[in-house]
Design an enzyme around this catalytic site. Structure first.
Site, PDB file in Angstrom:
ATOM      1  N   GLY A 172      -2.077  -4.222   1.173  1.00 48.76           N
ATOM      2  CA  GLY A 172      -2.237  -5.428   1.980  1.00 48.76           C
ATOM      3  C   GLY A 172      -1.272  -6.540   1.646  1.00 48.76           C
ATOM      4  O   GLY A 172      -1.211  -7.547   2.367  1.00 48.76           O
ATOM      5  N   ASN A 198       3.759  -5.218   5.883  1.00 43.57           N
ATOM      6  CA  ASN A 198       2.596  -5.994   6.336  1.00 43.57           C
ATOM      7  C   ASN A 198       3.016  -7.265   7.063  1.00 43.57           C
ATOM      8  O   ASN A 198       2.312  -7.719   7.974  1.00 43.57           O
ATOM      9  CB  ASN A 198       1.690  -6.323   5.150  1.00 43.57           C
ATOM     10  CG  ASN A 198       0.956  -5.099   4.643  1.00 43.57           C
ATOM     11  OD1 ASN A 198       0.382  -4.344   5.421  1.00 43.57           O
ATOM     12  ND2 ASN A 198       0.971  -4.877   3.345  1.00 43.57           N
ATOM     13  N   SER A 218       0.807  -1.219   0.000  1.00 46.22           N
ATOM     14  CA  SER A 218       0.000   0.000   0.000  1.00 46.22           C
ATOM     15  C   SER A 218       0.842   1.272   0.000  1.00 46.22           C
ATOM     16  O   SER A 218       0.396   2.313  -0.480  1.00 46.22           O
ATOM     17  CB  SER A 218      -0.937   0.014   1.209  1.00 46.22           C
ATOM     18  OG  SER A 218      -0.205  -0.127   2.423  1.00 46.22           O
ATOM     19  N   ASP A 260      -4.408   7.030  10.077  1.00 47.63           N
ATOM     20  CA  ASP A 260      -4.024   5.715  10.603  1.00 47.63           C
ATOM     21  C   ASP A 260      -2.602   5.712  11.170  1.00 47.63           C
ATOM     22  O   ASP A 260      -2.153   4.706  11.733  1.00 47.63           O
ATOM     23  CB  ASP A 260      -4.176   4.639   9.535  1.00 47.63           C
ATOM     24  CG  ASP A 260      -3.298   4.871   8.296  1.00 47.63           C
ATOM     25  OD1 ASP A 260      -2.401   5.737   8.337  1.00 47.63           O
ATOM     26  OD2 ASP A 260      -3.523   4.187   7.284  1.00 47.63           O
ATOM     27  N   HIS A 277       0.195   5.275   6.789  1.00 50.49           N
ATOM     28  CA  HIS A 277       0.381   5.608   5.373  1.00 50.49           C
ATOM     29  C   HIS A 277       0.682   7.088   5.167  1.00 50.49           C
ATOM     30  O   HIS A 277       0.114   7.935   5.856  1.00 50.49           O
ATOM     31  CB  HIS A 277      -0.861   5.204   4.576  1.00 50.49           C
ATOM     32  CG  HIS A 277      -1.127   3.741   4.596  1.00 50.49           C
ATOM     33  ND1 HIS A 277      -1.969   3.164   5.530  1.00 50.49           N
ATOM     34  CD2 HIS A 277      -0.656   2.735   3.823  1.00 50.49           C
ATOM     35  CE1 HIS A 277      -2.017   1.858   5.313  1.00 50.49           C
ATOM     36  NE2 HIS A 277      -1.223   1.576   4.285  1.00 50.49           N
TER      37      HIS A 277
END
Length: 212
Positions: A76, A107, A39, A188, A191
């Site tokens: 992801g 991830n 991502s 979040d 990112h």
């Protein structure tokens, strides 16, 4: 009149043909960069023109380079998923990329995947790119402090070790200058914002230019 029209049409066709021929060297000179990641590469939460590949391409072109940066980021993705789709991505190009920027592993870390698995998957990705004679810029990742010292001691060294093993260039931490700065990350706290991506591009671009 019909003869004159025919002659003019012939001249126009010749002109178009010469224009196409003249354009061939420029097209042939265009460098192809594969941005292969998760991502952080894909541009999660951003507009298409704000993603890392898009901003990197725009910045390189502003510097006068003929470059196309292909966005092969999938939100992801773990290193295992990246390994599974690598050959499919490479087969989609008419020729081998001039450079692959590999950005994977975040991830894995967030999910607490065994670093040994992460290393094995990245090893397979770099081995395949080396087999295809594609230059690699490996974007490193660092384990979050909450993962604990033991995990960090196994995870963080993966990237410099693999870069040495495969003769790849290493950008030690993809999110350098962004992580921890709330003005540069989304809500979040993971990112990057469009501005955060701009920081990443400015930091990594010298290495990209040197490799191209």
């Amino acid at each position: 009149m019909s003869k004159l029209y025919g002659a003019l049409r012939h001249l126009v066709q010749l002109g178009a043909a010469f224009a196409c021929i003249a354009a061939l060297p420029a097209q042939a000179a265009e460098k192809l960069v594969l941005a292969f990641g998760d991502s952080l590469t894909a541009g999660y939460g951003l507009k298409p023109n704000e993603s890392f590949p898009a901003q990197l391409q725009a910045s390189l072109r502003k510097d006068g380079m003929q470059v196309r940066v292909h966005n092969a980021g999938v939100s992801g993705d773990t290193t295992a998923q990246g390994k599974a789709r690598l050959n499919w991505v490479l087969r989609s190009f008419p020729r081998a990329p001039d450079l692959a920027i590999v950005e994977l592993g975040g991830n894995d870390m967030l999910r607490g995947i065994d670093p040994a698995q992460t290393r094995a998957n990245l090893n397979a990705i770099l081995a395949e790119l080396k087999r295809r004679k594609i230059k690699v810029l490996l974007a490193g990742m660092l384990a979050a402090p909450n993962m604990g010292r033991a995990y960090r001691a196994k995870f963080d060294p993966i990237y410099p070790a693999l870069a040495r093993q495969y003769g790849a260039r290493l950008y030690p931490f993809f999110m350098q200058g962004v992580t921890g700065n709330r003005a540069l990350v989304l809500k979040d706290n993971i990112h990057p914002t469009a501005q955060g991506v701009g920081v990443i591009v400015r930091n990594i671009k010298p290495l990209v230019k040197a490799m191209l």
